[in-house]
Design a protein around this motif. Structure first.
Motif, PDB file in Angstrom:
ATOM      1  N   MET A 273       1.131  -0.964   0.145  1.00  0.00           N
ATOM      2  CA  MET A 273       0.212  -0.473   0.091  1.00  0.00           C
ATOM      3  C   MET A 273       0.907   1.542  -0.370  1.00  0.00           C
ATOM      4  SD  MET A 273      -3.310   1.035  -0.237  1.00  0.00           S
ATOM      5  CE  MET A 273      -4.650  -0.318   0.483  1.00  0.00           C
ATOM      6  N   ILE A 274       0.490   2.239  -0.854  1.00  0.00           N
ATOM      7  CA  ILE A 274       1.263   3.279  -0.951  1.00  0.00           C
ATOM      8  C   ILE A 274       0.566   4.374  -0.351  1.00  0.00           C
ATOM      9  CG2 ILE A 274       2.838   5.013  -2.076  1.00  0.00           C
ATOM     10  CD1 ILE A 274       2.578   3.222  -4.970  1.00  0.00           C
ATOM     11  N   THR A 275       1.020   5.296   0.654  1.00  0.00           N
ATOM     12  CA  THR A 275       1.053   5.756   1.653  1.00  0.00           C
ATOM     13  C   THR A 275       0.332   7.543   1.480  1.00  0.00           C
ATOM     14  OG1 THR A 275       2.137   6.152   2.696  1.00  0.00           O
ATOM     15  CG2 THR A 275       0.196   4.629   3.922  1.00  0.00           C
ATOM     16  N   LEU A 276      -0.286   8.275   0.612  1.00  0.00           N
ATOM     17  CA  LEU A 276      -0.582   9.960   0.496  1.00  0.00           C
ATOM     18  C   LEU A 276      -0.541  10.760   1.263  1.00  0.00           C
ATOM     19  CD1 LEU A 276      -2.130   8.802  -2.818  1.00  0.00           C
ATOM     20  CD2 LEU A 276       0.508   8.373  -2.590  1.00  0.00           C
ATOM     21  N   LEU A 277      -0.478  12.278   1.589  1.00  0.00           N
ATOM     22  CA  LEU A 277      -0.890  12.924   1.644  1.00  0.00           C
ATOM     23  C   LEU A 277      -0.671  14.260   0.181  1.00  0.00           C
ATOM     24  CD1 LEU A 277       1.079  15.507   4.859  1.00  0.00           C
ATOM     25  CD2 LEU A 277       0.696  16.620   2.238  1.00  0.00           C
ATOM     26  N   VAL A 278      -2.033  14.533   1.029  1.00  0.00           N
ATOM     27  CA  VAL A 278      -2.811  16.039  -0.323  1.00  0.00           C
ATOM     28  C   VAL A 278      -3.161  16.977   0.398  1.00  0.00           C
ATOM     29  CG1 VAL A 278      -4.633  15.603  -2.047  1.00  0.00           C
ATOM     30  CG2 VAL A 278      -4.061  13.874  -1.105  1.00  0.00           C
ATOM     31  N   ALA A 279      -2.097  17.859  -0.320  1.00  0.00           N
ATOM     32  CA  ALA A 279      -1.827  19.320  -0.043  1.00  0.00           C
ATOM     33  C   ALA A 279      -2.256  20.279  -0.553  1.00  0.00           C
ATOM     34  CB  ALA A 279      -0.850  20.021   0.219  1.00  0.00           C
ATOM     35  N   ASP A 280      -4.051  20.388  -0.314  1.00  0.00           N
ATOM     36  CA  ASP A 280      -4.677  22.083  -1.724  1.00  0.00           C
ATOM     37  C   ASP A 280      -5.260  23.248  -0.354  1.00  0.00           C
ATOM     38  OD1 ASP A 280      -6.292  22.963  -3.946  1.00  0.00           O
ATOM     39  OD2 ASP A 280      -5.426  21.648  -4.921  1.00  0.00           O
ATOM     40  N   ASP A 281      -5.448  24.221  -0.762  1.00  0.00           N
ATOM     41  CA  ASP A 281      -6.511  24.603  -0.164  1.00  0.00           C
ATOM     42  C   ASP A 281      -7.479  24.915  -0.351  1.00  0.00           C
ATOM     43  OD1 ASP A 281      -5.190  26.394  -2.880  1.00  0.00           O
ATOM     44  OD2 ASP A 281      -5.125  27.874  -1.368  1.00  0.00           O
ATOM     45  N   GLN A 282      -7.488  24.530  -1.715  1.00  0.00           N
ATOM     46  CA  GLN A 282      -8.765  24.121  -2.755  1.00  0.00           C
ATOM     47  C   GLN A 282      -9.745  23.212  -1.980  1.00  0.00           C
ATOM     48  OE1 GLN A 282      -9.374  24.808  -6.365  1.00  0.00           O
ATOM     49  NE2 GLN A 282      -8.356  26.836  -5.928  1.00  0.00           N
ATOM     50  N   THR A 283     -10.665  22.987  -0.194  1.00  0.00           N
ATOM     51  CA  THR A 283     -11.433  21.914   0.366  1.00  0.00           C
ATOM     52  C   THR A 283     -11.976  21.367  -0.824  1.00  0.00           C
ATOM     53  OG1 THR A 283     -11.454  23.067   2.444  1.00  0.00           O
ATOM     54  CG2 THR A 283     -12.520  21.771   1.672  1.00  0.00           C
ATOM     55  N   MET A 284     -12.728  21.447  -1.686  1.00  0.00           N
ATOM     56  CA  MET A 284     -13.621  20.918  -2.972  1.00  0.00           C
ATOM     57  C   MET A 284     -12.331  20.225  -3.930  1.00  0.00           C
ATOM     58  SD  MET A 284     -16.414  21.555  -5.266  1.00  0.00           S
ATOM     59  CE  MET A 284     -17.033  21.893  -3.897  1.00  0.00           C
ATOM     60  N   VAL A 285     -11.506  20.481  -3.757  1.00  0.00           N
ATOM     61  CA  VAL A 285     -10.570  19.680  -5.096  1.00  0.00           C
ATOM     62  C   VAL A 285      -9.498  18.671  -4.212  1.00  0.00           C
ATOM     63  CG1 VAL A 285      -7.853  20.136  -6.457  1.00  0.00           C
ATOM     64  CG2 VAL A 285     -10.176  22.006  -6.560  1.00  0.00           C
ATOM     65  N   ARG A 286      -9.049  19.021  -3.271  1.00  0.00           N
ATOM     66  CA  ARG A 286      -8.421  18.181  -2.504  1.00  0.00           C
ATOM     67  C   ARG A 286      -9.109  17.099  -1.599  1.00  0.00           C
ATOM     68  NH1 ARG A 286      -8.178  21.336   1.657  1.00  0.00           N
ATOM     69  NH2 ARG A 286      -9.192  20.235   3.070  1.00  0.00           N
ATOM     70  N   GLU A 287     -10.421  17.177  -1.561  1.00  0.00           N
ATOM     71  CA  GLU A 287     -11.175  15.942  -1.270  1.00  0.00           C
ATOM     72  C   GLU A 287     -11.923  14.864  -2.246  1.00  0.00           C
ATOM     73  OE1 GLU A 287     -14.193  17.706   1.208  1.00  0.00           O
ATOM     74  OE2 GLU A 287     -13.482  18.026   2.957  1.00  0.00           O
ATOM     75  N   ALA A 288     -11.894  15.661  -3.345  1.00  0.00           N
ATOM     76  CA  ALA A 288     -12.444  15.041  -4.247  1.00  0.00           C
ATOM     77  C   ALA A 288     -10.984  14.202  -4.758  1.00  0.00           C
ATOM     78  CB  ALA A 288     -12.385  15.958  -5.397  1.00  0.00           C
ATOM     79  N   LEU A 289     -10.155  14.569  -4.340  1.00  0.00           N
ATOM     80  CA  LEU A 289      -8.829  14.021  -4.911  1.00  0.00           C
ATOM     81  C   LEU A 289      -8.602  12.766  -4.660  1.00  0.00           C
ATOM     82  CD1 LEU A 289      -6.214  14.276  -6.978  1.00  0.00           C
ATOM     83  CD2 LEU A 289      -5.476  15.612  -5.993  1.00  0.00           C
ATOM     84  N   ALA A 290      -8.604  13.157  -2.949  1.00  0.00           N
ATOM     85  CA  ALA A 290      -8.446  12.013  -2.125  1.00  0.00           C
ATOM     86  C   ALA A 290      -9.334  10.967  -1.834  1.00  0.00           C
ATOM     87  CB  ALA A 290      -8.617  13.061  -0.107  1.00  0.00           C
ATOM     88  N   ALA A 291     -10.288  11.359  -3.205  1.00  0.00           N
ATOM     89  CA  ALA A 291     -11.325  10.416  -2.180  1.00  0.00           C
ATOM     90  C   ALA A 291     -11.107   9.870  -3.883  1.00  0.00           C
ATOM     91  CB  ALA A 291     -13.026  10.971  -2.665  1.00  0.00           C
ATOM     92  N   LEU A 292     -10.623  10.084  -4.899  1.00  0.00           N
ATOM     93  CA  LEU A 292     -10.570   9.709  -5.948  1.00  0.00           C
ATOM     94  C   LEU A 292      -9.525   9.130  -6.132  1.00  0.00           C
ATOM     95  CD1 LEU A 292     -11.440  11.881  -8.539  1.00  0.00           C
ATOM     96  CD2 LEU A 292     -12.601  10.277  -8.562  1.00  0.00           C
ATOM     97  N   LEU A 293      -8.618   9.210  -5.099  1.00  0.00           N
ATOM     98  CA  LEU A 293      -6.864   8.178  -5.143  1.00  0.00           C
ATOM     99  C   LEU A 293      -7.126   6.719  -4.248  1.00  0.00           C
ATOM    100  CD1 LEU A 293      -4.506  10.843  -4.914  1.00  0.00           C
ATOM    101  CD2 LEU A 293      -5.114   9.454  -7.032  1.00  0.00           C
ATOM    102  N   GLY A 294      -8.508   6.926  -3.232  1.00  0.00           N
ATOM    103  CA  GLY A 294      -8.578   6.197  -2.027  1.00  0.00           C
ATOM    104  C   GLY A 294      -9.400   5.256  -2.852  1.00  0.00           C
ATOM    105  N   LEU A 295     -10.017   5.372  -4.265  1.00  0.00           N
ATOM    106  CA  LEU A 295     -10.268   4.320  -5.343  1.00  0.00           C
ATOM    107  C   LEU A 295     -10.285   3.291  -5.282  1.00  0.00           C
ATOM    108  CD1 LEU A 295     -13.357   6.001  -6.527  1.00  0.00           C
ATOM    109  CD2 LEU A 295     -13.743   5.007  -4.678  1.00  0.00           C
ATOM    110  N   GLU A 296      -8.434   3.579  -5.468  1.00  0.00           N
ATOM    111  CA  GLU A 296      -7.403   2.666  -6.282  1.00  0.00           C
ATOM    112  C   GLU A 296      -6.959   1.613  -5.001  1.00  0.00           C
ATOM    113  OE1 GLU A 296      -6.367   3.092  -9.470  1.00  0.00           O
ATOM    114  OE2 GLU A 296      -7.299   4.523 -10.028  1.00  0.00           O
ATOM    115  N   THR A 297      -6.710   0.633  -5.494  1.00  0.00           N
ATOM    116  CA  THR A 297      -6.590  -0.789  -4.047  1.00  0.00           C
ATOM    117  C   THR A 297      -5.414  -0.523  -3.759  1.00  0.00           C
ATOM    118  OG1 THR A 297      -5.382  -1.897  -6.238  1.00  0.00           O
ATOM    119  CG2 THR A 297      -7.827  -2.246  -5.946  1.00  0.00           C
TER     120      THR A 297
END
Length: 201
Positions: A1-25
């Motif tokens: 498992m590759i663990t990630l930190l996502v940093a972005d000041d736009q909440t919607m972009v950050r959370e969408a990116l985190a959710a989409l990447l989280g779908l990867e196994t």
């Protein structure tokens, strides 16, 4: 498992990116940050494998964070994920030793693949951005001229800039004049705009 930190000041972009990447196994977002100055404390606590950083964030910008991470946590891979592929940003990112530079309008599958490739030791940068940054070259501004122009971008008199930067008014005038000349600008506001558009600030 590759663990990630996502940093972005736009909440919607950050959370969408985190959710989409989280779908990867094989990918897991373990930390999110809204400001650049939140990244290092978060990394100290969680130790992700990869930090995905936007460039334009409050506190510290993503390129400043990338340099700090390389110094303190050289084992952590850094990928810049931004809306704009400004040539100066690409050059600064490459100089900072980042693992990747990707734009946000790419498909999430492309980003996920880029993360895997960076973890495998490869550097992932859009070839067109590399060519453009090479053609345009490095910033013509010295580090001191850049500091003065960055401070001047928000306005203020020469005296106010000199006080804020602990410089003489003559030094501030000289550095602003040099920056205006090197960017072929009409005035300091124009010089700041040109430098920002090229990713030099």
């Amino acid at each position: 498992m590759i663990t990630l930190l996502v940093a972005d000041d736009q909440t919607m972009v950050r959370e969408a990116l985190a959710a989409l990447l989280g779908l990867e196994t094989d990918l897991e977002v373990i930390e999110q940050c809204a400001r650049g100055d939140e990244v290092l404390p978060a990394v100290r606590g969680r130790q992700p494998d990869v930090a995905l950083l936007d460039v334009d964030m409050p506190g510290l910008d993503g390129l400043e964070v990338a340099v700090a991470l390389r110094t303190e946590f050289p084992q952590i891979k850094v990928i810049i994920v931004t809306t704009y592929g400004r040539p100066g940003w690409v050059r600064r990112a490459m100089d900072a030793g980042i693992g990747g530079f990707m734009v946000k309008d790419a498909p999430v599958e492309h980003l996920a693949d880029g993360i895997r490739r960076v973890m495998a030791g490869l550097q992932v940068i859009d070839p067109e951005l590399v060519v453009e940054s090479t053609v345009r070259g490095r910033s013509p501004l010295t580090e001191r001229e850049t500091d003065v122009l960055r401070a001047a971008a928000d306005g203020g008199s020469v005296e106010e800039l000199a006080s804020a930067l602990f410089l003489s008014t003559g030094t501030v005038r000289n550095r602003l004049s040099a920056a205006i000349g090197k960017t072929d600008a009409r005035n300091r506001a124009d010089a700041a705009r040109i430098a920002r558009d090229n990713g030099w600030l």
